[in-house]
Design a protein around this motif. Structure first.
Motif, PDB file in Angstrom:
ATOM      1  N   VAL A   1     -25.844 -18.431  27.426  1.00 32.77           N
ATOM      2  CA  VAL A   1     -26.632 -18.378  28.653  1.00 32.77           C
ATOM      3  C   VAL A   1     -27.916 -19.174  28.438  1.00 32.77           C
ATOM      4  O   VAL A   1     -28.495 -19.144  27.355  1.00 32.77           O
ATOM      5  N   GLN A   2     -28.314 -19.907  29.468  1.00 36.81           N
ATOM      6  CA  GLN A   2     -29.566 -20.658  29.418  1.00 36.81           C
ATOM      7  C   GLN A   2     -30.584 -19.993  30.327  1.00 36.81           C
ATOM      8  O   GLN A   2     -30.242 -19.565  31.431  1.00 36.81           O
ATOM      9  N   LEU A   3     -31.821 -19.935  29.843  1.00 35.46           N
ATOM     10  CA  LEU A   3     -32.879 -19.207  30.538  1.00 35.46           C
ATOM     11  C   LEU A   3     -34.026 -20.142  30.871  1.00 35.46           C
ATOM     12  O   LEU A   3     -34.419 -20.976  30.053  1.00 35.46           O
ATOM     13  N   GLN A   4     -34.591 -19.964  32.055  1.00 31.29           N
ATOM     14  CA  GLN A   4     -35.701 -20.798  32.511  1.00 31.29           C
ATOM     15  C   GLN A   4     -36.776 -19.895  33.100  1.00 31.29           C
ATOM     16  O   GLN A   4     -36.593 -19.330  34.174  1.00 31.29           O
ATOM     17  N   ALA A   5     -37.890 -19.792  32.393  1.00 32.33           N
ATOM     18  CA  ALA A   5     -38.995 -18.946  32.845  1.00 32.33           C
ATOM     19  C   ALA A   5     -39.962 -19.739  33.711  1.00 32.33           C
ATOM     20  O   ALA A   5     -40.157 -20.937  33.513  1.00 32.33           O
ATOM     21  N   SER A   6     -40.578 -19.054  34.653  1.00 32.07           N
ATOM     22  CA  SER A   6     -41.565 -19.675  35.528  1.00 32.07           C
ATOM     23  C   SER A   6     -42.512 -18.611  36.056  1.00 32.07           C
ATOM     24  O   SER A   6     -42.282 -17.408  35.879  1.00 32.07           O
ATOM     25  N   GLY A   7     -43.574 -19.078  36.721  1.00 34.60           N
ATOM     26  CA  GLY A   7     -44.485 -18.149  37.370  1.00 34.60           C
ATOM     27  C   GLY A   7     -45.814 -17.953  36.680  1.00 34.60           C
ATOM     28  O   GLY A   7     -46.682 -17.241  37.181  1.00 34.60           O
ATOM     29  N   GLY A   8     -45.992 -18.566  35.526  1.00 34.08           N
ATOM     30  CA  GLY A   8     -47.264 -18.440  34.835  1.00 34.08           C
ATOM     31  C   GLY A   8     -48.383 -19.164  35.567  1.00 34.08           C
ATOM     32  O   GLY A   8     -48.140 -19.926  36.502  1.00 34.08           O
ATOM     33  N   GLY A   9     -49.603 -18.915  35.142  1.00 39.68           N
ATOM     34  CA  GLY A   9     -50.741 -19.567  35.763  1.00 39.68           C
ATOM     35  C   GLY A   9     -52.032 -18.939  35.318  1.00 39.68           C
ATOM     36  O   GLY A   9     -52.063 -18.140  34.379  1.00 39.68           O
ATOM     37  N   LEU A  10     -53.091 -19.303  36.023  1.00 35.42           N
ATOM     38  CA  LEU A  10     -54.428 -18.794  35.742  1.00 35.42           C
ATOM     39  C   LEU A  10     -54.774 -17.714  36.761  1.00 35.42           C
ATOM     40  O   LEU A  10     -54.627 -17.924  37.969  1.00 35.42           O
ATOM     41  N   VAL A  11     -55.220 -16.570  36.268  1.00 37.34           N
ATOM     42  CA  VAL A  11     -55.576 -15.461  37.146  1.00 37.34           C
ATOM     43  C   VAL A  11     -56.811 -14.764  36.581  1.00 37.34           C
ATOM     44  O   VAL A  11     -57.029 -14.764  35.369  1.00 37.34           O
ATOM     45  N   GLN A  12     -57.602 -14.194  37.465  1.00 38.66           N
ATOM     46  CA  GLN A  12     -58.775 -13.447  37.011  1.00 38.66           C
ATOM     47  C   GLN A  12     -58.360 -12.060  36.523  1.00 38.66           C
ATOM     48  O   GLN A  12     -57.338 -11.511  36.950  1.00 38.66           O
ATOM     49  N   ALA A  13     -59.181 -11.518  35.655  1.00 37.71           N
ATOM     50  CA  ALA A  13     -58.937 -10.164  35.166  1.00 37.71           C
ATOM     51  C   ALA A  13     -58.846  -9.197  36.351  1.00 37.71           C
ATOM     52  O   ALA A  13     -59.625  -9.291  37.305  1.00 37.71           O
ATOM     53  N   GLY A  14     -57.883  -8.313  36.268  1.00 41.46           N
ATOM     54  CA  GLY A  14     -57.630  -7.382  37.354  1.00 41.46           C
ATOM     55  C   GLY A  14     -56.606  -7.867  38.358  1.00 41.46           C
ATOM     56  O   GLY A  14     -56.147  -7.095  39.201  1.00 41.46           O
ATOM     57  N   GLY A  15     -56.246  -9.131  38.260  1.00 44.33           N
ATOM     58  CA  GLY A  15     -55.289  -9.703  39.190  1.00 44.33           C
ATOM     59  C   GLY A  15     -53.850  -9.462  38.775  1.00 44.33           C
ATOM     60  O   GLY A  15     -53.570  -8.741  37.808  1.00 44.33           O
ATOM     61  N   SER A  16     -52.949 -10.087  39.524  1.00 44.05           N
ATOM     62  CA  SER A  16     -51.517  -9.893  39.311  1.00 44.05           C
ATOM     63  C   SER A  16     -50.788 -11.228  39.274  1.00 44.05           C
ATOM     64  O   SER A  16     -51.231 -12.215  39.865  1.00 44.05           O
ATOM     65  N   LEU A  17     -49.678 -11.220  38.574  1.00 45.65           N
ATOM     66  CA  LEU A  17     -48.756 -12.353  38.552  1.00 45.65           C
ATOM     67  C   LEU A  17     -47.340 -11.797  38.436  1.00 45.65           C
ATOM     68  O   LEU A  17     -47.140 -10.720  37.872  1.00 45.65           O
ATOM     69  N   ARG A  18     -46.380 -12.542  38.949  1.00 43.33           N
ATOM     70  CA  ARG A  18     -44.979 -12.178  38.747  1.00 43.33           C
ATOM     71  C   ARG A  18     -44.272 -13.339  38.073  1.00 43.33           C
ATOM     72  O   ARG A  18     -44.225 -14.444  38.615  1.00 43.33           O
ATOM     73  N   LEU A  19     -43.743 -13.086  36.916  1.00 47.36           N
ATOM     74  CA  LEU A  19     -42.947 -14.071  36.204  1.00 47.36           C
ATOM     75  C   LEU A  19     -41.475 -13.910  36.583  1.00 47.36           C
ATOM     76  O   LEU A  19     -41.018 -12.792  36.834  1.00 47.36           O
ATOM     77  N   SER A  20     -40.790 -15.032  36.600  1.00 47.49           N
ATOM     78  CA  SER A  20     -39.351 -15.029  36.860  1.00 47.49           C
ATOM     79  C   SER A  20     -38.644 -15.748  35.723  1.00 47.49           C
ATOM     80  O   SER A  20     -39.205 -16.645  35.088  1.00 47.49           O
ATOM     81  N   CYS A  21     -37.423 -15.352  35.500  1.00 44.37           N
ATOM     82  CA  CYS A  21     -36.605 -16.026  34.491  1.00 44.37           C
ATOM     83  C   CYS A  21     -35.196 -16.141  35.071  1.00 44.37           C
ATOM     84  O   CYS A  21     -34.503 -15.128  35.236  1.00 44.37           O
ATOM     85  N   ALA A  22     -34.814 -17.356  35.391  1.00 50.31           N
ATOM     86  CA  ALA A  22     -33.501 -17.606  35.971  1.00 50.31           C
ATOM     87  C   ALA A  22     -32.517 -17.975  34.879  1.00 50.31           C
ATOM     88  O   ALA A  22     -32.852 -18.743  33.965  1.00 50.31           O
ATOM     89  N   ALA A  23     -31.328 -17.448  34.979  1.00 54.62           N
ATOM     90  CA  ALA A  23     -30.307 -17.698  33.963  1.00 54.62           C
ATOM     91  C   ALA A  23     -29.129 -18.452  34.567  1.00 54.62           C
ATOM     92  O   ALA A  23     -28.768 -18.246  35.724  1.00 54.62           O
ATOM     93  N   SER A  24     -28.559 -19.288  33.757  1.00 53.47           N
ATOM     94  CA  SER A  24     -27.343 -19.979  34.165  1.00 53.47           C
ATOM     95  C   SER A  24     -26.142 -19.184  33.678  1.00 53.47           C
ATOM     96  O   SER A  24     -26.260 -18.306  32.836  1.00 53.47           O
ATOM     97  N   GLY A  25     -24.987 -19.494  34.224  1.00 51.84           N
ATOM     98  CA  GLY A  25     -23.791 -18.822  33.746  1.00 51.84           C
ATOM     99  C   GLY A  25     -23.369 -17.683  34.642  1.00 51.84           C
ATOM    100  O   GLY A  25     -24.166 -17.142  35.414  1.00 51.84           O
ATOM    101  N   ARG A  26     -22.135 -17.294  34.512  1.00 46.86           N
ATOM    102  CA  ARG A  26     -21.569 -16.273  35.378  1.00 46.86           C
ATOM    103  C   ARG A  26     -21.537 -14.903  34.720  1.00 46.86           C
ATOM    104  O   ARG A  26     -20.999 -13.977  35.298  1.00 46.86           O
ATOM    105  N   THR A  27     -22.132 -14.777  33.531  1.00 47.94           N
ATOM    106  CA  THR A  27     -22.072 -13.505  32.814  1.00 47.94           C
ATOM    107  C   THR A  27     -23.446 -12.876  32.667  1.00 47.94           C
ATOM    108  O   THR A  27     -23.683 -12.127  31.728  1.00 47.94           O
ATOM    109  N   PHE A  28     -24.335 -13.171  33.584  1.00 47.14           N
ATOM    110  CA  PHE A  28     -25.710 -12.674  33.502  1.00 47.14           C
ATOM    111  C   PHE A  28     -25.739 -11.165  33.358  1.00 47.14           C
ATOM    112  O   PHE A  28     -26.514 -10.617  32.564  1.00 47.14           O
TER     113      PHE A  28
END
Length: 121
Positions: free
Chosen positions: A1-28
């Motif tokens: 399986v191949q994995l691709q993470a995204s969603g990082g960035g710069l945020v102030q303390a107290g803030g929020s972020l959501r990271l995603s990781c998409a996978a290839s393949g049919r057996t996730f």
């Protein structure tokens, strides 16, 4: 399986972020998934893991109550919702997959590239 993470960035303390990781393949749905992070000059550390069905999760003490791991097997994607971010959460975040459910161990079979999260004070 191949994995691709995204969603990082710069945020102030107290803030929020959501990271995603998409996978290839049919057996996730066959894989347990984890998030790890590595801060500058430090070793990679465990953040959270989720079982194949999503029914079981496990967190590092440092993020418990602030971060939530989830997955959507229909979309072949795992998420990490990060709230109440702190400067010490600054790191490159990696997603990983393994056929075994591991509570904190970094011995995962598959790794994605990292995505950088920077939390400013």
């Amino acid at each position: 399986v191949q994995l691709q993470a995204s969603g990082g960035g710069l945020v102030q303390a107290g803030g929020s972020l959501r990271l995603s990781c998409a996978a290839s393949g049919r057996t996730f749905s066959s894989y347990n998934l984890g998030w790890f992070r590595q801060a500058p000059g430090k070793e990679r550390e465990f953040v959270a893991t989720i079982s194949r069905s999503g029914g079981s999760t496990y967190y590092a003490d440092s993020v418990k109550g602030r971060f939530t791991i989830s997955r959507d097997n229909a979309k072949n994607t795992v998420y990490l919702q990060m709230n109440s971010l702190k400067p010490e959460d600054t790191a490159v975040y990696y997603c990983a997959a393994d056929t075994q459910y591991k509570l904190g161990s970094p011995m995962y079979d598959y790794w994605g590239q990292g995505t950088l999260v920077t939390v400013s004070s």
